[in-house]
Design a protein around this motif. Sequence first.
Motif, mmCIF file in Angstrom:
data_model
loop_
_atom_site.group_PDB
_atom_site.id
_atom_site.type_symbol
_atom_site.label_atom_id
_atom_site.label_comp_id
_atom_site.label_asym_id
_atom_site.label_seq_id
_atom_site.Cartn_x
_atom_site.Cartn_y
_atom_site.Cartn_z
ATOM 1 N N GLY A 204 -0.464 -33.543 -44.657
ATOM 2 C CA GLY A 204 -0.137 -33.092 -46.016
ATOM 3 C C GLY A 204 0.904 -31.992 -46.019
ATOM 4 N N ASP A 205 1.095 -31.323 -44.856
ATOM 5 C CA ASP A 205 2.124 -30.297 -44.764
ATOM 6 C C ASP A 205 3.499 -30.946 -44.607
ATOM 7 O OD1 ASP A 205 0.054 -28.540 -44.856
ATOM 8 O OD2 ASP A 205 0.176 -27.920 -42.745
ATOM 9 N N SER A 206 4.520 -30.156 -44.873
ATOM 10 C CA SER A 206 5.891 -30.628 -44.706
ATOM 11 C C SER A 206 6.454 -30.104 -43.388
ATOM 12 C CB SER A 206 6.775 -30.158 -45.864
ATOM 13 O OG SER A 206 6.340 -30.743 -47.082
ATOM 14 N N ALA A 207 7.379 -30.866 -42.810
ATOM 15 C CA ALA A 207 8.006 -30.464 -41.559
ATOM 16 C C ALA A 207 9.470 -30.871 -41.571
ATOM 17 C CB ALA A 207 7.288 -31.104 -40.369
ATOM 18 N N LEU A 208 10.305 -30.065 -40.914
ATOM 19 C CA LEU A 208 11.728 -30.366 -40.784
ATOM 20 C C LEU A 208 12.002 -30.686 -39.320
ATOM 21 C CD1 LEU A 208 14.608 -30.366 -42.062
ATOM 22 C CD2 LEU A 208 14.784 -27.980 -41.287
ATOM 23 N N PHE A 209 12.326 -31.940 -39.041
ATOM 24 C CA PHE A 209 12.621 -32.348 -37.668
ATOM 25 C C PHE A 209 14.048 -31.959 -37.295
ATOM 26 C CE2 PHE A 209 9.205 -35.398 -38.709
ATOM 27 C CZ PHE A 209 8.347 -35.120 -37.646
ATOM 28 N N VAL A 210 14.184 -31.366 -36.127
ATOM 29 C CA VAL A 210 15.506 -30.985 -35.632
ATOM 30 C C VAL A 210 16.131 -32.217 -34.993
ATOM 31 C CG1 VAL A 210 16.793 -29.522 -34.048
ATOM 32 C CG2 VAL A 210 14.768 -28.615 -35.223
ATOM 33 N N GLY A 211 17.214 -32.687 -35.577
ATOM 34 C CA GLY A 211 17.879 -33.881 -35.073
ATOM 35 C C GLY A 211 19.021 -34.286 -35.974
ATOM 36 N N LEU A 212 19.471 -35.513 -35.796
ATOM 37 C CA LEU A 212 20.585 -36.038 -36.579
ATOM 38 C C LEU A 212 20.062 -37.079 -37.564
ATOM 39 C CD1 LEU A 212 23.199 -36.471 -33.702
ATOM 40 C CD2 LEU A 212 22.885 -34.514 -35.233
ATOM 41 N N ARG A 213 20.350 -36.868 -38.856
ATOM 42 C CA ARG A 213 19.866 -37.756 -39.913
ATOM 43 C C ARG A 213 20.931 -38.782 -40.283
ATOM 44 N NH1 ARG A 213 20.333 -37.581 -45.396
ATOM 45 N NH2 ARG A 213 21.304 -35.508 -45.234
ATOM 46 N N SER A 214 20.483 -40.017 -40.444
ATOM 47 C CA SER A 214 21.405 -41.081 -40.846
ATOM 48 C C SER A 214 21.882 -40.854 -42.279
ATOM 49 C CB SER A 214 20.705 -42.439 -40.740
ATOM 50 O OG SER A 214 21.489 -43.459 -41.325
ATOM 51 N N THR A 215 23.187 -41.043 -42.458
ATOM 52 C CA THR A 215 23.744 -40.929 -43.808
ATOM 53 C C THR A 215 23.681 -42.258 -44.549
ATOM 54 O OG1 THR A 215 25.975 -41.450 -43.020
ATOM 55 C CG2 THR A 215 25.309 -39.108 -43.042
ATOM 56 N N GLY A 216 23.367 -43.330 -43.810
ATOM 57 C CA GLY A 216 23.364 -44.653 -44.423
ATOM 58 C C GLY A 216 24.742 -45.259 -44.549
ATOM 59 N N VAL A 217 25.757 -44.571 -44.009
ATOM 60 C CA VAL A 217 27.146 -45.021 -44.108
ATOM 61 C C VAL A 217 27.655 -45.346 -42.705
ATOM 62 C CG1 VAL A 217 29.490 -44.407 -44.806
ATOM 63 C CG2 VAL A 217 27.525 -43.598 -46.143
ATOM 64 N N ASN A 218 28.371 -46.438 -42.565
ATOM 65 C CA ASN A 218 28.944 -46.838 -41.284
ATOM 66 C C ASN A 218 30.393 -46.390 -41.170
ATOM 67 O OD1 ASN A 218 26.544 -48.130 -40.690
ATOM 68 N ND2 ASN A 218 27.285 -50.137 -41.352
ATOM 69 N N ASP A 219 30.802 -46.125 -39.921
ATOM 70 C CA ASP A 219 32.206 -45.797 -39.694
ATOM 71 C C ASP A 219 33.027 -47.080 -39.577
ATOM 72 O OD1 ASP A 219 31.703 -46.837 -37.184
ATOM 73 O OD2 ASP A 219 31.615 -44.896 -36.183
ATOM 74 N N ALA A 220 34.301 -46.946 -39.210
ATOM 75 C CA ALA A 220 35.198 -48.106 -39.149
ATOM 76 C C ALA A 220 34.755 -49.119 -38.101
ATOM 77 C CB ALA A 220 36.626 -47.638 -38.862
ATOM 78 N N ASP A 221 34.006 -48.655 -37.098
ATOM 79 C CA ASP A 221 33.527 -49.554 -36.051
ATOM 80 C C ASP A 221 32.162 -50.144 -36.361
ATOM 81 O OD1 ASP A 221 35.794 -49.102 -34.485
ATOM 82 O OD2 ASP A 221 34.920 -47.259 -33.642
ATOM 83 N N GLY A 222 31.619 -49.810 -37.528
ATOM 84 C CA GLY A 222 30.333 -50.359 -37.924
ATOM 85 C C GLY A 222 29.140 -49.558 -37.444
ATOM 86 N N ASN A 223 29.377 -48.374 -36.865
ATOM 87 C CA ASN A 223 28.294 -47.533 -36.378
ATOM 88 C C ASN A 223 27.833 -46.569 -37.461
ATOM 89 O OD1 ASN A 223 28.483 -48.601 -33.687
ATOM 90 N ND2 ASN A 223 30.313 -47.321 -33.406
ATOM 91 N N LEU A 224 26.527 -46.323 -37.521
ATOM 92 C CA LEU A 224 25.999 -45.386 -38.500
ATOM 93 C C LEU A 224 26.529 -43.989 -38.253
ATOM 94 C CD1 LEU A 224 22.240 -46.410 -38.902
ATOM 95 C CD2 LEU A 224 23.955 -46.298 -40.722
#
Length: 337
Positions: A204-224
């Motif tokens: 029930g508590d909230s937590a902030l994970f240290v890491g890289l979050r996906s933006t949902g957008v791909n670059d020109a090579d198709g990578n997130l």
Amino acid sequence: FEIGTDLRLFQNRMGIDFSYYNSTSDEQILDIRMPPSTSTWSGYLNGGSITNKGIELLLTTQPVKKANFSWDLDINFAKATSHVNDLPGEIDQVENSDSWAFNSIGEGASFLDGSVFGIYGYAYLRDDDGNLLLNEEGMVQKTTTFQNIGDRYPDWTTGITNKLQYKNLALNFLIDVSVGNEVLNGTKAAMVYYGLDPMTKNRGDSALFVGLRSTGVNDADGNLIYEENDMSVVLDQNYYQSIYGTIGENFVEDASWVRLRYVTLTYNLPADWFSDRISMAQVNITGRNLLVFTEYSGIDPEINTIGAAVNCTGSLGIDNLGTPSTKGFDFSVRITF
């Protein structure tokens, strides 16, 4: 091959027995898991190469030798590795144990260019630099396939045997040590799943994970495209049951241990207590598995959930709702006529 030496020093009050071995076994008979399209669970193949090498050292000493008192000390040290050099075809691992942990978080496996006694399970999804890759909501993710997440085999083991003799009274005890072995703690995974582990008290508590979050957008090579995470998530029941509780990496623990294997107290009754028909009478009291010192959070670091019922490398290092080793006491009387 194997080479060694056997030395006796100081009028046999010290002995050194040392050996080094290195052997390679080719064309193993492997029980390979088959894809469902074959309509079978497993099949046998000849192939692969495994190298076993290590050292064994036995030191026998008698530090004290008096008229009424003696102390014998024996130390047995072993360091061994089992390395998979080759596997048939394009196989990079062999699931060599039918002992799975709770909720299918992992199993025993041998890995190409790795250990014969590996642990195979889900891990956190990370990039090449080790950063956690989070979804768009900031939640951790797991790999889509099992990974090499641990090694059940110890780096080294030793046994220390002591015998103290004072007149008719003798005390024997054995201390066993295992260092570097890991355990897949399926029991803890079950406790987490059912909300019984202390770590789930914060649900029930909230937590902030240290890491890289996906933006949902791909670059020109198709990578997130990923960015530093700034979104918190709720550690609810779904998190513990469907995410954290399914990642085997969370439940691999160092299971090094020191164990007092047994203690035996022996008393030889004086010969003048008996008639000539009895040449010796001895009383023994033995305690087994009396103490264990370990950082492992489970019930017993020397776990073998199913034991001999499991083929190949067995269930060594798989803690799946198992029971601890029993503590026992023996009392015996020995009479020689």
